[in-house]
Write a protein that holds these residues in place. Structure first.
Motif, PDB file in Angstrom:
ATOM      1  N   PHE A 129       0.867  -1.032  -0.074  1.00 49.00           N
ATOM      2  CA  PHE A 129       0.288  -0.075  -0.172  1.00 49.00           C
ATOM      3  C   PHE A 129       0.826   1.215   0.021  1.00 49.00           C
ATOM      4  CE2 PHE A 129      -2.589  -3.309   2.035  1.00 49.00           C
ATOM      5  CZ  PHE A 129      -3.788  -2.970   1.439  1.00 49.00           C
ATOM      6  N   THR A 130       0.680   2.231  -0.786  1.00 49.94           N
ATOM      7  CA  THR A 130       1.320   3.501  -0.775  1.00 49.94           C
ATOM      8  C   THR A 130       0.291   4.471  -0.029  1.00 49.94           C
ATOM      9  OG1 THR A 130       0.848   3.849  -3.034  1.00 49.94           O
ATOM     10  CG2 THR A 130       2.862   3.019  -2.574  1.00 49.94           C
ATOM     11  N   ILE A 153     -10.926  11.576   2.000  1.00 50.25           N
ATOM     12  CA  ILE A 153     -11.266  10.175   3.040  1.00 50.25           C
ATOM     13  C   ILE A 153     -10.326   9.238   2.460  1.00 50.25           C
ATOM     14  CG2 ILE A 153     -13.069   9.418   1.454  1.00 50.25           C
ATOM     15  CD1 ILE A 153     -14.528   8.667   4.364  1.00 50.25           C
ATOM     16  N   TYR A 154      -9.572   9.457   1.501  1.00 52.23           N
ATOM     17  CA  TYR A 154      -8.644   8.381   0.932  1.00 52.23           C
ATOM     18  C   TYR A 154      -7.933   7.571   2.170  1.00 52.23           C
ATOM     19  CZ  TYR A 154      -9.979  10.540  -3.649  1.00 52.23           C
ATOM     20  OH  TYR A 154     -10.498  10.886  -4.849  1.00 52.23           O
ATOM     21  N   VAL A 155      -7.321   8.381   2.791  1.00 53.13           N
ATOM     22  CA  VAL A 155      -6.200   7.912   3.567  1.00 53.13           C
ATOM     23  C   VAL A 155      -6.966   6.940   4.764  1.00 53.13           C
ATOM     24  CG1 VAL A 155      -4.407   8.388   5.245  1.00 53.13           C
ATOM     25  CG2 VAL A 155      -4.712   9.484   3.081  1.00 53.13           C
ATOM     26  N   ASP A 186       5.386  11.244  -0.214  1.00 58.47           N
ATOM     27  CA  ASP A 186       4.526  12.608  -0.623  1.00 58.47           C
ATOM     28  C   ASP A 186       3.802  13.188   0.565  1.00 58.47           C
ATOM     29  OD1 ASP A 186       5.483  12.125  -2.971  1.00 58.47           O
ATOM     30  OD2 ASP A 186       3.837  11.179  -3.762  1.00 58.47           O
ATOM     31  N   ASP A 187       2.543  13.745   0.796  1.00 60.48           N
ATOM     32  CA  ASP A 187       1.947  14.309   1.836  1.00 60.48           C
ATOM     33  C   ASP A 187       1.587  13.124   2.491  1.00 60.48           C
ATOM     34  OD1 ASP A 187       2.187  16.791   0.970  1.00 60.48           O
ATOM     35  OD2 ASP A 187       0.036  17.201   0.126  1.00 60.48           O
ATOM     36  N   GLY A 188       1.534  11.739   2.064  1.00 60.16           N
ATOM     37  CA  GLY A 188       1.021  10.826   3.095  1.00 60.16           C
ATOM     38  C   GLY A 188       1.945  10.753   4.424  1.00 60.16           C
ATOM     39  N   VAL A 189       3.203  11.503   4.440  1.00 54.82           N
ATOM     40  CA  VAL A 189       3.883  11.126   5.502  1.00 54.82           C
ATOM     41  C   VAL A 189       3.221  12.119   6.688  1.00 54.82           C
ATOM     42  CG1 VAL A 189       5.917  11.017   4.235  1.00 54.82           C
ATOM     43  CG2 VAL A 189       5.298  13.322   5.052  1.00 54.82           C
TER      44      VAL A 189
END
Lengths: 133, 118
Positions: free
Chosen positions: A10-11, A20-22, A45-48
């Protein structure tokens, strides 16, 4: 004969609370971890930002889910990585990362493992599937 | 090749649904097998029979339903659907509501999983 265990990565590439994706992506990880698959998660990316400790969504009026990351290892999700470059350009260091569980033997808190893009690329090349949230 | 397709975005608002549909048609034409189609996030809105687009435009829900009638398994995630008011009563025929376990099985069994969305 048992089938080979499939590697699924999963990334997480989006900020945690603007969409709501995360959050829904986290639900997928928890379900898939219960199946016979080799699960890994990479935040980039912004996921961090999803891994920043001390998140508080009260003022946003939405349900937070950072606490669930604190139990990732309890859900048998052990392979949790974060992209070093994505963190650095967003002013984050390893000290900012939340804890995802504790080491079974030492009971020390475990944080996501900070790795470089080359390592992520090498892992991606080995995956059966990659799902991005 | 066995291909599973996952769609994250709602209809009309985003090209993901159209791109996925065109991809699936092209894949079938090339002789590939579609392992299944899974709607997640706002993608669950793609298969409600309550939609009524202008007559001179494509009817996205009916298009998915027709694809389902050919025997392709089309699954709507129950958790995402409940959150958004999508229930069995509003579904077009030939699609079904089920759990994320179905997505897991598709991800494991398909040779490729192709995701359409942001």
């Amino acid at each position: 004969m048992a089938e080979e265990i499939k590697k699924i990565m999963f990334t997480v590439r989006k900020a945690p609370h603007g969409s709501i994706y995360v959050y829904e992506g986290l639900e997928v990880k928890l379900i898939m971890a219960a199946y016979d698959a080799d699960i890994s998660v990479v935040f980039m990316d912004d996921g961090v930002f999803a891994l920043k400790q001390g998140q508080d969504t009260k003022e946003l009026g939405i349900k937070g889910f950072a606490a669930t990351y604190g139990a990732l290892m309890d859900y048998e999700i052990q392979k949790v990585y974060v992209d070093r470059h994505s963190m650095e350009v967003r002013g984050m260091t390893e000290a900012d990362l939340l804890v995802i569980g504790e080491d079974e033997e030492t009971e020390e808190p475990v944080k996501p493992q900070v790795i470089d893009a080359q390592e992520i690329a090498a892992m991606m090349a080995e995956q059966h599937n990659i799902l991005s949230f | 090749m066995k291909i599973a397709v996952c769609i994250y975005e709602g209809p009309y608002n985003h090209e993901a649904s159209d791109s996925a549909y065109n991809f699936i048609k092209a894949a079938i034409d090339r002789g590939h097998e579609i392992q299944g189609i899974f709607f997640y996030h706002d993608g669950v809105y793609n298969v409600t029979k309550l939609m009524e687009p202008p007559q001179d435009d494509r009817h996205i829900a009916n298009r998915w339903s027709a694809l389902g009638a050919t025997g392709i398994d089309i699954v709507v995630c129950i958790a995402a659907a409940k959150r958004r008011g999508i229930v069995d009563d509003v579904l077009v025929p030939n699609v079904r509501i089920s759990g994320l376990g179905q997505l897991t099985m598709m991800a494991i069994q398909a040779d490729r999983m192709v995701v359409f969305g942001d």
